[in-house]
Design a protein around this motif. Structure first.
Motif, PDB file in Angstrom:
ATOM      1  N   VAL A  20       0.843  -1.203   0.000  1.00 23.64           N
ATOM      2  CA  VAL A  20       0.000   0.000   0.000  1.00 23.64           C
ATOM      3  C   VAL A  20       0.876   1.250   0.000  1.00 23.64           C
ATOM      4  O   VAL A  20       0.590   2.213  -0.723  1.00 23.64           O
ATOM      5  CB  VAL A  20      -0.985  -0.013   1.184  1.00 23.64           C
ATOM      6  CG1 VAL A  20      -1.662   1.332   1.359  1.00 23.64           C
ATOM      7  CG2 VAL A  20      -2.025  -1.102   0.985  1.00 23.64           C
ATOM      8  N   ALA A  21       1.956   1.241   0.773  1.00 24.45           N
ATOM      9  CA  ALA A  21       2.874   2.389   0.790  1.00 24.45           C
ATOM     10  C   ALA A  21       3.490   2.600  -0.589  1.00 24.45           C
ATOM     11  O   ALA A  21       3.588   3.736  -1.077  1.00 24.45           O
ATOM     12  CB  ALA A  21       3.960   2.185   1.845  1.00 24.45           C
ATOM     13  N   GLU A  22       3.893   1.516  -1.242  1.00 25.39           N
ATOM     14  CA  GLU A  22       4.450   1.620  -2.593  1.00 25.39           C
ATOM     15  C   GLU A  22       3.405   2.145  -3.565  1.00 25.39           C
ATOM     16  O   GLU A  22       3.691   2.980  -4.418  1.00 25.39           O
ATOM     17  CB  GLU A  22       4.984   0.264  -3.057  1.00 25.39           C
ATOM     18  CG  GLU A  22       5.343   0.178  -4.528  1.00 25.39           C
ATOM     19  CD  GLU A  22       6.378   1.185  -5.024  1.00 25.39           C
ATOM     20  OE1 GLU A  22       6.483   1.346  -6.256  1.00 25.39           O
ATOM     21  OE2 GLU A  22       7.082   1.818  -4.217  1.00 25.39           O
ATOM     22  N   LEU A  23       2.167   1.660  -3.440  1.00 25.00           N
ATOM     23  CA  LEU A  23       1.095   2.119  -4.309  1.00 25.00           C
ATOM     24  C   LEU A  23       0.883   3.626  -4.159  1.00 25.00           C
ATOM     25  O   LEU A  23       0.775   4.356  -5.149  1.00 25.00           O
ATOM     26  CB  LEU A  23      -0.197   1.359  -4.000  1.00 25.00           C
ATOM     27  CG  LEU A  23      -1.443   1.774  -4.765  1.00 25.00           C
ATOM     28  CD1 LEU A  23      -1.253   1.629  -6.266  1.00 25.00           C
ATOM     29  CD2 LEU A  23      -2.637   0.959  -4.289  1.00 25.00           C
ATOM     30  N   MET A  24       0.835   4.099  -2.935  1.00 25.78           N
ATOM     31  CA  MET A  24       0.626   5.533  -2.704  1.00 25.78           C
ATOM     32  C   MET A  24       1.799   6.357  -3.238  1.00 25.78           C
ATOM     33  O   MET A  24       1.606   7.405  -3.867  1.00 25.78           O
ATOM     34  CB  MET A  24       0.413   5.814  -1.216  1.00 25.78           C
ATOM     35  CG  MET A  24      -0.830   5.174  -0.624  1.00 25.78           C
ATOM     36  SD  MET A  24      -2.360   5.733  -1.412  1.00 25.78           S
ATOM     37  CE  MET A  24      -2.768   4.311  -2.400  1.00 25.78           C
ATOM     38  N   ASP A  25       3.034   5.884  -3.013  1.00 30.43           N
ATOM     39  CA  ASP A  25       4.207   6.582  -3.551  1.00 30.43           C
ATOM     40  C   ASP A  25       4.158   6.629  -5.077  1.00 30.43           C
ATOM     41  O   ASP A  25       4.461   7.653  -5.691  1.00 30.43           O
ATOM     42  CB  ASP A  25       5.505   5.891  -3.114  1.00 30.43           C
ATOM     43  CG  ASP A  25       5.845   6.115  -1.650  1.00 30.43           C
ATOM     44  OD1 ASP A  25       5.261   7.032  -1.031  1.00 30.43           O
ATOM     45  OD2 ASP A  25       6.700   5.372  -1.132  1.00 30.43           O
ATOM     46  N   ALA A  26       3.774   5.503  -5.676  1.00 31.00           N
ATOM     47  CA  ALA A  26       3.710   5.430  -7.137  1.00 31.00           C
ATOM     48  C   ALA A  26       2.628   6.362  -7.686  1.00 31.00           C
ATOM     49  O   ALA A  26       2.829   7.030  -8.704  1.00 31.00           O
ATOM     50  CB  ALA A  26       3.459   3.991  -7.578  1.00 31.00           C
ATOM     51  N   ARG A  27       1.502   6.437  -7.004  1.00 34.02           N
ATOM     52  CA  ARG A  27       0.430   7.350  -7.443  1.00 34.02           C
ATOM     53  C   ARG A  27       0.893   8.810  -7.354  1.00 34.02           C
ATOM     54  O   ARG A  27       0.581   9.617  -8.230  1.00 34.02           O
ATOM     55  CB  ARG A  27      -0.830   7.132  -6.613  1.00 34.02           C
ATOM     56  CG  ARG A  27      -1.565   5.870  -7.003  1.00 34.02           C
ATOM     57  CD  ARG A  27      -2.786   5.663  -6.150  1.00 34.02           C
ATOM     58  NE  ARG A  27      -3.627   4.607  -6.702  1.00 34.02           N
ATOM     59  CZ  ARG A  27      -4.587   4.013  -6.042  1.00 34.02           C
ATOM     60  NH1 ARG A  27      -4.859   4.365  -4.782  1.00 34.02           N
ATOM     61  NH2 ARG A  27      -5.303   3.069  -6.599  1.00 34.02           N
ATOM     62  N   ARG A  28       1.630   9.128  -6.283  1.00 33.25           N
ATOM     63  CA  ARG A  28       2.165  10.489  -6.183  1.00 33.25           C
ATOM     64  C   ARG A  28       3.158  10.757  -7.311  1.00 33.25           C
ATOM     65  O   ARG A  28       3.201  11.859  -7.869  1.00 33.25           O
ATOM     66  CB  ARG A  28       2.819  10.706  -4.818  1.00 33.25           C
ATOM     67  CG  ARG A  28       1.806  10.932  -3.703  1.00 33.25           C
ATOM     68  CD  ARG A  28       2.486  11.347  -2.409  1.00 33.25           C
ATOM     69  NE  ARG A  28       3.213  10.253  -1.784  1.00 33.25           N
ATOM     70  CZ  ARG A  28       2.665   9.335  -0.986  1.00 33.25           C
ATOM     71  NH1 ARG A  28       1.375   9.386  -0.701  1.00 33.25           N
ATOM     72  NH2 ARG A  28       3.409   8.391  -0.458  1.00 33.25           N
ATOM     73  N   ALA A  29       3.942   9.735  -7.676  1.00 34.85           N
ATOM     74  CA  ALA A  29       4.905   9.885  -8.767  1.00 34.85           C
ATOM     75  C   ALA A  29       4.189  10.100 -10.098  1.00 34.85           C
ATOM     76  O   ALA A  29       4.671  10.866 -10.942  1.00 34.85           O
ATOM     77  CB  ALA A  29       5.822   8.661  -8.836  1.00 34.85           C
ATOM     78  N   VAL A  30       3.048   9.452 -10.296  1.00 30.93           N
ATOM     79  CA  VAL A  30       2.263   9.690 -11.510  1.00 30.93           C
ATOM     80  C   VAL A  30       1.843  11.149 -11.562  1.00 30.93           C
ATOM     81  O   VAL A  30       1.996  11.827 -12.587  1.00 30.93           O
ATOM     82  CB  VAL A  30       1.016   8.775 -11.578  1.00 30.93           C
ATOM     83  CG1 VAL A  30       0.061   9.221 -12.685  1.00 30.93           C
ATOM     84  CG2 VAL A  30       1.419   7.323 -11.793  1.00 30.93           C
ATOM     85  N   GLY A  31       1.325  11.652 -10.458  1.00 31.79           N
ATOM     86  CA  GLY A  31       0.896  13.050 -10.402  1.00 31.79           C
ATOM     87  C   GLY A  31       2.037  14.011 -10.673  1.00 31.79           C
ATOM     88  O   GLY A  31       1.888  14.983 -11.428  1.00 31.79           O
ATOM     89  N   ALA A  32       3.194  13.736 -10.087  1.00 28.21           N
ATOM     90  CA  ALA A  32       4.358  14.603 -10.294  1.00 28.21           C
ATOM     91  C   ALA A  32       4.789  14.575 -11.760  1.00 28.21           C
ATOM     92  O   ALA A  32       5.126  15.615 -12.334  1.00 28.21           O
ATOM     93  CB  ALA A  32       5.505  14.169  -9.383  1.00 28.21           C
ATOM     94  N   ALA A  33       4.766  13.400 -12.358  1.00 28.39           N
ATOM     95  CA  ALA A  33       5.155  13.280 -13.765  1.00 28.39           C
ATOM     96  C   ALA A  33       4.184  14.036 -14.660  1.00 28.39           C
ATOM     97  O   ALA A  33       4.593  14.701 -15.615  1.00 28.39           O
ATOM     98  CB  ALA A  33       5.217  11.810 -14.170  1.00 28.39           C
ATOM     99  N   LEU A  34       2.892  13.953 -14.345  1.00 25.60           N
ATOM    100  CA  LEU A  34       1.897  14.672 -15.137  1.00 25.60           C
ATOM    101  C   LEU A  34       2.082  16.186 -14.995  1.00 25.60           C
ATOM    102  O   LEU A  34       2.014  16.920 -15.989  1.00 25.60           O
ATOM    103  CB  LEU A  34       0.481  14.276 -14.708  1.00 25.60           C
ATOM    104  CG  LEU A  34       0.042  12.868 -15.098  1.00 25.60           C
ATOM    105  CD1 LEU A  34      -1.269  12.507 -14.421  1.00 25.60           C
ATOM    106  CD2 LEU A  34      -0.061  12.735 -16.602  1.00 25.60           C
ATOM    107  N   ARG A  35       2.328  16.636 -13.760  1.00 23.50           N
ATOM    108  CA  ARG A  35       2.528  18.072 -13.543  1.00 23.50           C
ATOM    109  C   ARG A  35       3.776  18.594 -14.238  1.00 23.50           C
ATOM    110  O   ARG A  35       3.808  19.734 -14.689  1.00 23.50           O
ATOM    111  CB  ARG A  35       2.589  18.390 -12.044  1.00 23.50           C
ATOM    112  CG  ARG A  35       1.223  18.306 -11.366  1.00 23.50           C
ATOM    113  CD  ARG A  35       1.275  18.793  -9.932  1.00 23.50           C
ATOM    114  NE  ARG A  35       2.168  18.005  -9.081  1.00 23.50           N
ATOM    115  CZ  ARG A  35       1.859  16.837  -8.518  1.00 23.50           C
ATOM    116  NH1 ARG A  35       0.664  16.310  -8.706  1.00 23.50           N
ATOM    117  NH2 ARG A  35       2.725  16.214  -7.757  1.00 23.50           N
ATOM    118  N   SER A  36       4.794  17.755 -14.336  1.00 24.55           N
ATOM    119  CA  SER A  36       6.034  18.187 -14.983  1.00 24.55           C
ATOM    120  C   SER A  36       6.078  17.834 -16.464  1.00 24.55           C
ATOM    121  O   SER A  36       7.097  18.053 -17.128  1.00 24.55           O
ATOM    122  CB  SER A  36       7.249  17.592 -14.263  1.00 24.55           C
ATOM    123  OG  SER A  36       7.256  16.184 -14.407  1.00 24.55           O
TER     124      SER A  36
END
Length: 99
Positions: free
Chosen positions: A35-51
């Motif tokens: 679950v921690a990895e999933l949440m980190d990965a979802r945040r990384a998706v958001g960061a990639a989209l924003r950048s």
């Protein structure tokens, strides 16, 4: 408010659609890590989209998928009675409509 689940616990119901639940047999420590990895990965998706970084987005989405497979939400079903997978189906179009 906790999500509604099917009587057998295989799915959660969101807006009339079935989504495969996590495998309840996963040990708590492993589940917490996934679950921690999933949440980190979802945040990384958001960061990639924003950048606007398609390469980072692809890597992050692969991490999300791997975590979901580990949790049993994607990939092979975690039950072993041969019942079909109704993941992403509308409840009304499945046997769960009668329950």
């Amino acid at each position: 408010m906790p999500a509604e689940t099917t009587p057998d616990g295989r799915y959660i119901i969101v807006r009339g659609r079935l989504w495969r639940a996590s495998n309840p047999e996963i040990p708590a420590r492993e589940r917490d890590e996934l679950v921690a990895e999933l949440m980190d990965a979802r945040r990384a998706v958001g960061a990639a989209l924003r950048s606007d970084d398609p390469d980072a987005e692809k890597v992050a989405r692969a991490r999300v998928h791997a975590a979901k497979v580990g949790l049993g939400e994607r990939g092979p079903v975690w039950w072993d009675d041969g019942a079909p997978d109704y993941n992403r189906h509308l409840v009304k179009n499945t046997p769960y409509a009668e329950q």
